[in-house]
Design a protein around this motif. Structure first.
Motif, mmCIF file in Angstrom:
data_model
loop_
_atom_site.group_PDB
_atom_site.id
_atom_site.type_symbol
_atom_site.label_atom_id
_atom_site.label_comp_id
_atom_site.label_asym_id
_atom_site.label_seq_id
_atom_site.Cartn_x
_atom_site.Cartn_y
_atom_site.Cartn_z
ATOM 1 N N MET A 92 0.853 -1.190 0.000
ATOM 2 C CA MET A 92 0.000 0.000 0.000
ATOM 3 C C MET A 92 0.886 1.237 0.000
ATOM 4 O O MET A 92 1.009 1.929 1.017
ATOM 5 C CB MET A 92 -0.930 -0.007 1.216
ATOM 6 N N PRO A 93 1.584 1.506 -1.098
ATOM 7 C CA PRO A 93 2.580 2.583 -1.152
ATOM 8 C C PRO A 93 1.969 3.967 -0.967
ATOM 9 O O PRO A 93 0.829 4.227 -1.348
ATOM 10 C CB PRO A 93 3.151 2.433 -2.566
ATOM 11 N N LEU A 94 2.768 4.836 -0.359
ATOM 12 C CA LEU A 94 2.371 6.228 -0.161
ATOM 13 C C LEU A 94 3.367 7.137 -0.863
ATOM 14 O O LEU A 94 4.550 6.796 -1.003
ATOM 15 C CB LEU A 94 2.325 6.571 1.329
ATOM 16 N N SER A 95 2.907 8.306 -1.259
ATOM 17 C CA SER A 95 3.809 9.297 -1.843
ATOM 18 C C SER A 95 4.643 9.913 -0.723
ATOM 19 O O SER A 95 4.356 9.718 0.466
ATOM 20 C CB SER A 95 3.004 10.392 -2.549
ATOM 21 N N HIS A 96 5.665 10.663 -1.085
ATOM 22 C CA HIS A 96 6.506 11.310 -0.067
ATOM 23 C C HIS A 96 5.662 12.248 0.797
ATOM 24 O O HIS A 96 5.820 12.299 2.022
ATOM 25 C CB HIS A 96 7.637 12.095 -0.730
ATOM 26 N N ARG A 97 4.756 12.964 0.160
ATOM 27 C CA ARG A 97 3.897 13.903 0.898
ATOM 28 C C ARG A 97 2.976 13.153 1.856
ATOM 29 O O ARG A 97 2.805 13.555 3.018
ATOM 30 C CB ARG A 97 3.065 14.741 -0.077
#
Length: 241
Positions: free
Chosen positions: A169-174
């Motif tokens: 469940m990847p997240l962006s840097h932000r």
């Protein structure tokens, strides 16, 4: 003096000041002004100024009253929601049989049909905004637990985000920066009248929290009931984007 009467008085003053009513009444001897025309013009000017000032003063006062009423309503609403939250947390603590229940935020993620995303709504009394302002999850990218909850059509939770593998469940840097301090997270879908998900409610905390398997369903049911009550209390907030 009600709004209608005030409006009539102000309008009458302005109308009289802009027509020859005083002069006509004087000529018909209905009123007697023993002066020259300039005096009538001066009277008209005075009526215009008085009417304009009175309108401005009364309008400002109305706006002040409305603002005060809105502020009072929002304060009452915040207190009511805060009491609802306290009751919910007390009930959850009893279900879990624990003395200490972590400080949690209850956040609403509304479904955005145009973006196919889940956008955060932080309701005063339920959640501290912190770094989460503007937080949004793209469902098509399966971003985070919130998107996973939507995709699965079922509740999902993680007792300790700091000690788990979230690569699926990847997240962006932000998004990582906005949620870096969170450890516990429980997401529950809310359904509309057509049995489609229109929002995800997420409980999160900076403390880890383990929910025994045999108590998960009761916890979820209690929170869902709370949110349905919240939807009735704040129908505009839960309106689909």
């Amino acid at each position: 003096m009600n709004v209608f009467v005030r409006t009539v008085i102000c309008t009458a003053l302005l109308v009289i000041s802009k027509c020859d009513l005083l002069n006509d009444l004087n000529n018909l001897d209905i009123i007697t002004i023993h002066f020259a025309d300039p005096t009538i013009k001066t009277a008209n000017n005075i009526l215009f100024v008085v009417g304009t000032l009175l309108s401005a003063i009364l309008l400002s006062w109305e706006l002040h009253i409305q603002k005060a009423n809105i502020t009072k309503y929002k304060r009452q609403q915040k207190n009511l929601i805060g009491n609802y939250k306290a009751t919910l947390l007390s009930g959850l603590k009893q279900i879990l049989g624990i003395k200490h229940f972590p400080e949690v935020n209850i956040r609403i993620f509304l479904y955005n049909k145009k973006k196919h995303s889940l956008d955060i709504i932080n309701i005063e009394g339920l959640a501290q905004v912190g770094t989460t302002a503007g937080l949004s999850f793209d469902i098509s990218k399966n971003e985070g637990l919130v998107s996973a909850c939507y995709q699965s059509n079922n509740y999902i939770y993680n007792p300790d985000l700091h000690n788990s593998d979230n690569t699926t469940m990847p997240l962006s840097h932000r998004q990582n920066n906005q949620t870096a301090n969170l450890r516990f997270c429980l997401c529950i879908p809310l359904f509309d009248s057509k049995d489609k998900i229109n929002a995800i409610v997420a409980l999160d905390s900076t403390e880890a929290l383990e929910i025994p398997k045999d108590k998960e369903q009761k916890i979820v049911k209690t929170i869902t009931t709370f949110c349905e009550t919240l939807k009735d209390l704040l129908p505009v907030t839960f309106k689909e984007s």
